[in-house]
Design a protein around this motif. Structure first.
Motif, PDB file in Angstrom:
ATOM      1  N   ILE A 123       0.830  -1.211   0.000  1.00 55.02           N
ATOM      2  CA  ILE A 123       0.000   0.000   0.000  1.00 55.02           C
ATOM      3  C   ILE A 123       0.863   1.259   0.000  1.00 55.02           C
ATOM      4  CG2 ILE A 123      -0.299   0.375   2.502  1.00 55.02           C
ATOM      5  CD1 ILE A 123      -3.062   0.575  -0.181  1.00 55.02           C
ATOM      6  N   ILE A 127       0.442   4.169  -2.673  1.00 55.90           N
ATOM      7  CA  ILE A 127       0.237   5.573  -2.255  1.00 55.90           C
ATOM      8  C   ILE A 127       1.230   6.484  -2.978  1.00 55.90           C
ATOM      9  CG2 ILE A 127       0.475   7.195  -0.324  1.00 55.90           C
ATOM     10  CD1 ILE A 127      -0.620   4.959   1.508  1.00 55.90           C
ATOM     11  N   TYR A 287      -8.169   2.138  -5.352  1.00 52.45           N
ATOM     12  CA  TYR A 287      -7.720   3.139  -4.370  1.00 52.45           C
ATOM     13  C   TYR A 287      -7.812   4.549  -4.964  1.00 52.45           C
ATOM     14  CZ  TYR A 287      -4.085   5.900  -2.003  1.00 52.45           C
ATOM     15  OH  TYR A 287      -3.377   6.894  -1.388  1.00 52.45           O
ATOM     16  N   GLY A 311      -5.315   5.431   2.204  1.00 46.00           N
ATOM     17  CA  GLY A 311      -4.403   4.294   2.108  1.00 46.00           C
ATOM     18  C   GLY A 311      -4.327   3.525   3.416  1.00 46.00           C
TER      19      GLY A 311
END
Length: 368
Positions: A123, A127, A287, A311
């Motif tokens: 993640i 991000i 996302y 996130g």
């Protein structure tokens, strides 16, 4: 919305990587046994029809993402509520896919590493990628698309040369009639992965040639559908129906059986790269849709401010979404399609299209 523009090629690449993402990882349509490939092709057909609903909405509102035009269609307050629900939906699905790939890595090559560590690394990378902008993600997709296809072709050649494929495992065709195939189609394959194209309602405004959005997305869906079908056929041919249904990661089990001249073997680690790339892009797209949607709903001019908080929500949701992998899979196959996929992928978009049709019936029809 971010002022990004992507080419038709980049959109096509993102559609293929997204659709194949986790669909090639898990035993999709396993309930249909040796007829799984039929359920997938039916799912592709249904997914195409659903996408035509999304595209018609896009024609009505070509410069707006889903979270914006839902406010135009249903009114400001109801539209914001529906948009907020879609943001939660995208966050939830990003967390599910992150958990899928975290489980893959922790149960195979990183079995002494905590799931939290693996998911955190993934993640954080995502991000960072989204912080650089959607155009950067699209360009990276073009680079990795070639890697994915070269790996897939190499894998197919090695499986063939290993003599592992036994097409007899695909027989008898329709042993239990059409009922299991139709049931699997309605409960799984129409939603996963083809109905998940709903996330692209947040991304279509970025395409620089709006007239080609329809053919590009449909081409990407068809190509990925064919790839997923071939993958399932190969998995069943190599593993047999029983092992295909029992295996958590059938493709990895298939790759692990490759052995040529007592020299070329243990290639499952190499093909992890192929699977992780697909997972990266699927999580990143969900996302990004959540981040862009939240910025739109809450009128935040710089959506990068939302990147890290959302996130972190995805990360912690992926850890707490289920107590173990068996529960995670059961939730994904039984609860999610009925209570989440059908409403958000099919029912709400169809209702929105009906309302939009009556709202726009007096306006000049845009070219499709």
């Amino acid at each position: 919305m971010e002022k990004a523009k992507i080419s038709t090629t980049q959109l096509f690449v993102l559609v293929v990587l997204f659709e194949m993402g986790s669909a090639i990882l898990v035993g999709i349509a396993a309930d249909a046994k040796q007829d799984a490939w039929m359920a997938i092709l039916l799912g592709l057909s249904g997914g195409i029809m659903i996408f035509l609903v999304y595209h018609r909405l896009y024609i009505y509102y070509p410069d707006l993402p889903l979270t914006s035009y839902v406010q135009e269609i249903t009114g400001k307050w109801l539209g914001r509520l529906i948009g907020l629900l879609y943001i939660v939906y995208f966050i939830y699905l990003a967390a599910r896919v992150l958990r899928d790939f975290g489980e893959l890595l922790t149960t195979t090559i990183y079995n002494s590493t905590p799931l939290f560590v693996i998911n955190s690394l993934m993640i954080i990378t995502i991000i960072y990628a989204i912080h650089k902008g959607f155009e950067v993600l699209a360009r990276v997709g073009e680079i990795y698309f070639g890697v994915v296809y070269l790996t897939a072709i190499l894998g197919m050649m090695l499986i063939t040369f290993s003599g592992l494929i036994h097409l007899g495992n695909l027989k008898p065709i329709l042993e239990n009639g059409l009922k299991p195939v139709i049931k699997t189609f309605l409960s799984q394959t129409i939603n996963f992965p083809f109905g998940e194209m709903v996330v692209f309602t947040m991304l279509l405004p970025f395409i620089n040639d709006k007239k080609k959005a329809k053919i590009v997305c449909l081409s990407g869906m068809i190509l990925s559908g064919i790839n997923i079908t071939i993958t399932v056929v190969v998995n069943i041919s190599v593993l047999g129906v029983d092992l295909f249904r029992r295996s958590n990661f059938p493709l990895l089990t298939t790759i692990g059986r490759i052995q040529i001249a007592d020299f070329i073997e243990r290639l499952d680690v190499l093909f992890m790269l192929y699977l992780v790339i697909g997972g990266f892009f699927k999580i990143a797209i969900y996302y990004y849709a959540a981040v862009a949607g939240a910025a739109d709903i809450f009128q935040i001019s710089n959506q990068r401010k939302l990147g890290f908080p959302i996130g972190m929500i995805v990360l912690f949701a992926s850890i707490n979404i289920a107590s173990n992998y068996a529960e995670h899979i059961k939730e994904g196959l039984v609860i999610v399609p009925t209570y989440l996929h059908w409403p958000f992928q099919i029912i709400i978009p169809c209702v929105l299209l009906i309302i939009a049709f009556f709202r726009n019936r007096t306006k000049k029809k845009s070219p499709s």
